[in-house]
Each structure stands twice: as C-alpha cells, then as structure tokens.
Scaffold this active site. Structure first.
Site, mmCIF file in Angstrom:
data_model
loop_
_atom_site.group_PDB
_atom_site.id
_atom_site.type_symbol
_atom_site.label_atom_id
_atom_site.label_comp_id
_atom_site.label_asym_id
_atom_site.label_seq_id
_atom_site.Cartn_x
_atom_site.Cartn_y
_atom_site.Cartn_z
ATOM 1 N N ASP B 94 41.751 38.106 46.365
ATOM 2 C CA ASP B 94 41.428 38.505 44.999
ATOM 3 C C ASP B 94 40.118 39.267 44.884
ATOM 4 O O ASP B 94 39.570 39.402 43.813
ATOM 5 C CB ASP B 94 41.363 37.257 44.114
ATOM 6 C CG ASP B 94 40.263 36.304 44.570
ATOM 7 O OD1 ASP B 94 40.006 36.245 45.780
ATOM 8 O OD2 ASP B 94 39.656 35.651 43.718
ATOM 9 N N GLU B 95 39.580 39.734 46.001
ATOM 10 C CA GLU B 95 38.281 40.397 45.962
ATOM 11 C C GLU B 95 38.345 41.676 46.775
ATOM 12 O O GLU B 95 38.940 41.679 47.851
ATOM 13 C CB GLU B 95 37.244 39.516 46.670
ATOM 14 C CG GLU B 95 36.322 38.772 45.764
ATOM 15 C CD GLU B 95 35.317 37.989 46.601
ATOM 16 O OE1 GLU B 95 34.125 38.153 46.338
ATOM 17 O OE2 GLU B 95 35.735 37.245 47.508
#
Lengths: 368, 405
Positions: B94-95
């Site tokens: 998610d990054e």
C-alpha cells in the site's frame, strides 16, 4: 655450505619451481626453496605438499650443506645479477651470503631441517613415455576437470590402462567429459589400477613435457605420481578417491550422426557465444533437413543465429548447450572434420574427431 | 495508505466503521498486522503482540485478515498510482514512491497531483491515502507520515530544514532504537541537532554509518525512484504457539516454510542460490531496542540456484543442525536470496536427467494442486507430519517481491 654456480642455470632452476612454491602461506616454510649442495650436484626443491619439484644442476661445490631461502626473493635477486657466475655461502649464523661481482646480499634463511620431506624416487620403477604423447593426453582432457573443491574426485584426470597396454585418460566435471586413449611405446604397468592426477600437477607436468625433447619417465610410489627427467623430478600427490563410473555416461547407440567442418563450427560458435546469456552460456542447436542452426539470445543484448549446411535428412532435433563447453571441446580436437552424435534432446551430445576413434568428448545439454 | 488492511476491512463492512479494528494473529502469541486509527488511539501499534493490543483496547474487533483480498486491493491502488507517474516504486502493498519530475506540465503542480490522486483513490477504491511531497525520497516518506491520517504534506526545497530540524532522529531511515540510544546519550535528539554535530562525533557514536545518517539528516538522499527494482529476497516465517526445543517440530516448520518459499520462486520464475535460516530465541535479551528476542541467522550458498522446496528444506535443516542451538526457539523462518532468473539449467552428466526432471514435474504437479485446492491441499511428508499442522505461517512481503502488484 658453499658453492658457485652459473647464474643462467640458477635462474632456470629457480624459475621452474616458482609455480609450485606455496603462496597462500599456510605453512610459511613452503614459501622457501630447499637448497642442497651435495658433493656431486646441487638440487633445488619446492613443494606445496601436493606437487613437489626437485631440480638438479651443475655447480662447483666447495662445502656440502643445505639451507632454505625465500624462493621468490632469491629468484628475483639472481635474475637481476649481471655477472655470469655467483657464489652462495651459508656462514656460521643463519645468513646466506650471495656474491656476484660487486653485488653482495646477506639473506635470512631457515634451517633445512624445518623443511617437510619430499617423496624420493629411489625405490620406484619408472616407465618411459614420449613427452609429446603425455602432453597430448593432458591437453585433450584437462579442460574437462572440475574446479569445484567439493567434488575432489573430479579435480583431476583419471588415468588407467585399457587393453593392449593402451593408456586411457578421462576427465569430467559432471557436465561434460573428455576421453582419450593412446599407446605408449612401452606399457605403463602401474596404471593397471586407475589413478587420479590433480589439475595443478597436470599443469606442471604439461610444462615439463613442453620443454622436453624425447621422453620422460613416469612412476608411482606411495600415492605419488613421479615424472622424471635427468635434471628434474616432479612428484604429485594423487587424489585419494574413487573416480566416477564414467563408462555408463558414454552415450550408447546414437540415433543421429552428423559430420561438420570443425573450424566452421568453432567460428560460428564463437560468434553466437558473443550474445549468450552471461550466466547460463546456453545456446541452441537446431538440426533440420540439410542444415544446423546455432542460435543464442540475451535479453540485454539481442539475438544471433547462424546456419551451417550439413548432410542430414531426419526429423527436426533441438538441444541447448553451454557455449563455453562446446568451445573447449572444439579447441581440444585438431582434426579437420568433426562428428557429432545425438540421441535425445536431454541426453548427452558426443563430439569426436572424424579421423581418430580414440578421442571423444561428451557434453550434457541444458534444459531450457 | 492509512492502516491499509484495517481500512479495507472497514470499507467492506459498514459495521466496523468508527470502531477500533485490529487485523492480526488472534492466538496467544499472534501479533498485530494493522490497526485502524480508532485502535491506534489506544496505543495499539503494528507488530505489537495481540495480547498486549487486547489489553490496551478490549473493545477492538480482531480480524484474522485476508491476504488475497488485500493483494487484489493493492493492485487497484497501484493502478491509480500508475496514472500519476511513469516511475512508481512500490515499497509494500500500500505504499509507493512516485517520481513527479517532469510531470507538472501534464498534470499540474505537485499539490494538484496530490489532491487529484487522493480524490481518484477515494472514488475508485474507497480508501484514504496520505501524500508526502518532497525533493528527496527520505523526506517524502517522513512527510507522508506527517500527512497521516488522510492528508497531504508538501515540503518545498526551501522549507526542508525548517521541516526536518525539529523532528526526532528516529525518523531517519536506519536509525533504530539502538542507534537512537547512542545518539541520545550524546544529547542528540532532533534532526537539527544531528546536523550541527561534527562528523567525527557521529563516527564515534555510530561508526561509518554515522556519516550516512548525517547526510540523510541534511536531506541529501540521492536515491532515485526505482520502479523496477527486482526482489532481493523472499522469506517465510512463523512463530510457534509455544517456544520449542523439539527438533521434530522445528524441522517440520522449516519444511513448510521452505516449500512456501520455493512455490513463490517458481511462480516468479526465479531461482535462489542463498538460503538463510532464521531463528528467534524464546529468551528475551536485555538492552535497548524493540527486538527483545535474540535473532540467530545462518546462511549457505548453493552451487546452483534452486526453486525446489526439498532442496531448500534440506539446506535449512543442515543449517539448523550445525547451528547447535540449545535454547528454546520462538520463531523459525526460511529466506532465500541471490535470486536469479530461471535460466536454462545445465543438466548433470552423472545424475539421471530423468531424476531432475522428476523433481521438476513433481513440483509442477504440487503447484497445480495448490492452485486449485489451496495451499494446505498437499504437502511434503516430513516424517513428522503430525507436528507440521501446528505451524502457523506468516507471510513476509519484501520490497519488489513476486506478489507485488
């Protein structure tokens, strides 16, 4: 100990032992050369405990004795001296004086008693072998030995007698194999039981053969192979292990046989090898009616292909080989024509010179 | 993204919205994988033992998590990232770092890009994303932390010092609890204080690493955004339900991890040469730092790269036996590195080629069974299969690994 010797002779003798002198320094004294002045001759010895060399030269011995000196530094000093003759003198202390013209050195030495014993050749029976023949046996097989220390039994060339006094040499690293048979003028009796001669020793023996006209003598004593010439004795500790059962690896009943010009294939392989994958070195061999195609591709570089016409009319056959292995094999064969024998895509590929039934090489393919 | 797994759960189940949600192991020895902001308010943090989290926040909803769903969600998230820059470096599910250099004429100012990205993300995935914008990667990462939850933080080049100086040195990459303690002992607590410190002083405190830290503190982070960085390692590990000395249990666990790593290698069509055994001992070690369980690792590099679970398991077991560890063990893991693309394999002249072919076909068959019926459908018999079932697995997602979106 005191003697005088021709500079040229000493340079030669010291030069010969340099490759054997231990450089890794596990045992510091092995970096030294053992100098023995006997009433009738001077010997220089070096060993790394695996390979040993004893070189004999003429010298005017004034006082017999023995000592060891740093092999490298002595070699370099003697090479730089200008007078044709020099004198070595071990004085009361542990220093060796070298005098040549106006040049004087006083070198630190280590007592000869510290030097490990070298196997002697006194009780060995020797067989005479043509130096060129011995060199050929090594040249045609050494390349296929394994450099992987964990497979120590493959780190050398296996030598054994086969029928009619013929000597067979075999080497394999587990991926390829090279085999050659030759008949020495007189049989080498001790090869009735096979021996494994390590790579480093073979390289030294090869050098010795190269600088020898005529023949050398070979013998076996207590796990050491000895190679002798009047002025030189080379001893090599044999690899203590079982060689692999290579016979079962040799392809039986090949289904496809093609004949190629060796040079043509060599150059084509060199070209496609320029773009093989750096790690796998794999390239494809595709055999179709009337031609063989070499193809290589590398995601970072591009592709290469080359066609060579051959006399073939069977089904399409495709296999993949390590280009370095193929180049090694082609380099170890000297005939004009080359025979390639194939069975299946994942079975060994056999190469042999068209004019010599006693030499062959086998390469195991790669799976793509 | 903000509390990614927990956010996905809250989005999909309206009953969870506004409530503290914790995704993670629910057993006695499980750890928190993600905590929603509601749970964080109680002091719950990721990697905290679940037991501790439950004590801090008894009302939290505990969920076991669903990696498959998070991965699918991650692909959608990265699809949105991809619209705003041709150069996206994923750091986790998610990054990501997005290189915005040269995109201003097309997309507008970085500030506009951030707002638009957040709007599109919310519209399409229903998830909140925080954006940090800065001239270099380290500062962008710190800024995104400042932007959380659900915000934007822009650090212009001129404002770099004012932004960094008051922050704790612990915000710099690589400054963990141990380094922090050493710096603190010299009175260095903020990045500003670190910048004013003499290089020699830092070298004394942290060794050569001190100079790198100082460079980072000055905002000198020369690393580029690397969109295609390949995986450097893959690993699988699991914590035992109780510390164990039983070689049978440990070896069974190693086999399970080795198989799982091998399967991921095959899926990515790569092979590994180095195999690392990771052991965490049960006894806590004193000293600073969060890592209270001593770690032991042992590695071996194979002659040929492999993607065979049996081969990896054998190496891991050998390493374990040779490590001669007598203490109870809390966690075991198997990691592989020195990854190579699955190039053509040189077959052995001495082994039956059908034998290596057999291993390959077996692995392929195992993979097919698992693809269809799930990971637990089939496994290697360890000779101690009865003990293998008690091995809980946790999957470590490493940067750029095979399952990256």
């Amino acid at each position: 100990m005191k003697f005088s010797v021709e500079r040229e002779l000493l340079v030669q003798g010291l030069g010969r032992i340099q490759a054997v002198v231990e450089k890794r320094g596990t045992l510091p004294i092995l970096a030294n050369v053992l100098i023995r002045a006997r009433p009738e001759e001077l010997t220089l010895s070096a060993t790394d405990l695996e390979v040993g060399v004893v070189s004999t030269l003429n010298a005017q011995i004034e006082t017999p004795g023995e000592v060891t000196l740093g092999a490298r530094v002595l070699y370099e000093i003697v090479r730089e001296l200008e007078e044709p003759e020099l004198t070595l003198h071990l004085d009361e202390g542990a220093r060796v004086k070298i005098e040549s013209g106006s040049a004087n050195f006083s070198l630190l030495s280590i007592s000869a008693e510290e030097y490990p014993g070298l196997p002697g050749a006194d009780s060995t029976t020797f067989a005479e072998v043509d130096a060129k023949l011995l060199a050929e046996l090594i040249d045609r097989t050494l390349f296929a030995t394994s450099t992987d220390d964990t497979r120590y039994n493959l780190n050398g060339v296996y030598m054994e007698n086969v029928e009619k006094g013929r000597v067979r040499c075999v080497a394999t690293d587990g991926h390829r194999l090279a085999l050659i048979e030759r008949s020495p003028r007189s049989p080498v009796a001790f090869l009735e039981t096979g021996i494994i001669v390590p790579r480093k020793a073979l390289a030294e023996i090869r050098k010795l053969c190269e600088e020898t006209e005529g023949s050398v003598e070979i013998g076996l004593d207590g796990g050491f192979l000895m190679v002798r010439r009047p002025d030189l004795l080379l001893t090599a500790r044999l690899i203590d292990g079982e060689f692999v059962n290579y016979q079962q690896v040799l392809p039986q009943n090949p289904t496809i046989r093609i004949v190629l010009d060796r040079e043509r294939l060599l150059h084509a392989t060199r070209r496609v090898a320029l773009v093989v994958h750096e790690r796998s070195h794999g390239f494809g061999l595709v055999l179709t009616s009337g031609q063989i195609e070499l193809r290589a591709s590398n995601p970072d570089l591009g592709d290469a292909r080359e066609l060579i016409p051959v006399d073939y009319s069977g089904d399409r056959f495709e296999t993949s080989l390590n280009a370095r292995y193929v180049l090694d094999v082609l380099g170890s064969i000297s005939s004009k024509e080359l025979v390639i024998e194939l069975i299946e895509e994942i079975s060994p590929v056999q190469f042999r010179p068209a004019d010599d039934p006693d030499q062959l090489s086998v390469i195991m393919p790669m799976r793509t | 993204m903000d509390a990614f797994y927990a956010s996905v759960e809250q989005r999909d189940d309206p009953a969870l919205r506004g409530r503290p949600v914790i995704v993670g192991g629910t057993s006695m020895r499980g750890v928190v994988t993600a905590a929603s902001y509601e749970a964080r308010r109680f002091g719950v943090r990721s990697a905290m033992p679940s037991v501790e989290a439950r004590a801090l926040c008894p009302d939290a909803v505990f969920l076991p998590g669903d990696m498959g769903r998070y991965r699918r969600e991650s692909r959608r998230v990265f699809e949105v990232f991809g619209r705003f820059s041709p150069s996206v470096e994923g750091i986790s599910l998610d990054e990501a770092f997005l290189d915005l250099a040269g995109t201003d004429r097309l997309l507008g100012s970085p500030g506009r890009v951030a707002e638009q990205l957040r709007a599109e993300m919310r519209r399409e995935t229903g998830l909140a994303v925080s954006v940090g914008i800065a001239p270099v990667k380290l500062v962008a990462k710190i800024a995104s932390g400042e932007a959380k939850p659900d915000g934007v933080c822009i650090v212009a080049a001129a404002a770099l010092r004012a932004f960094l100086d008051p922050l704790s040195v612990g915000r710099i990459w690589g400054v963990g609890p141990v380094a922090y303690a050493r710096l603190e002992a010299r009175g260095i607590r903020t990045i500003g204080e670190l910048c004013r410190c003499a290089p020699a002083e830092l070298t004394r405190a942290l060794g050569p690493f001190g100079l790198r830290v100082a460079a980072l503190a000055r905002g000198a982070d020369l690393r580029e955004v690397e969109p295609y960085r390949d995986a450097r390692s893959l690993s699988e590990e699991g914590t035992f339900s109780a510390d164990t000395r039983d070689p049978g249990r440990i070896e069974a666990a190693l086999l399970v991890h080795a198989e799982a790593v091998a399967r991921r290698l095959r899926r990515a069509e790569i092979r590994a040469r180095t195999i690392t055994l990771k052991l965490r001992l049960g006894a806590r070690a004193p000293g600073p730092g969060r890592v209270r369980y001593p770690l032991r690792t042992r590695s071996v590099t194979l002659r040929r790269a492999t993607d065979d679970g049996g081969r990896i398991a054998t190496s891991a077991r050998d390493l374990f036996v040779r490590a001669e560890i007598r203490e109870p063990i809390r966690l075991v893991g198997v990691a592989v590195s020195q990854l190579e693309s699955a190039d053509p394999v040189q077959l052995s002249l001495l082994a039956d080629p059908r034998e290596s072919d057999r291993v390959r076909r077996l692995n392929r068959a195992l993979d097919q069974v698992r693809d269809r019926f799930g990971e637990a459908a089939v496994g290697r018999a360890s000779g101690r299969a009865d003990r293998a079932d008690s091995v809980p697995l946790s999957v470590q997602i490493k940067r750029g690994e095979d399952e990256r979106p």
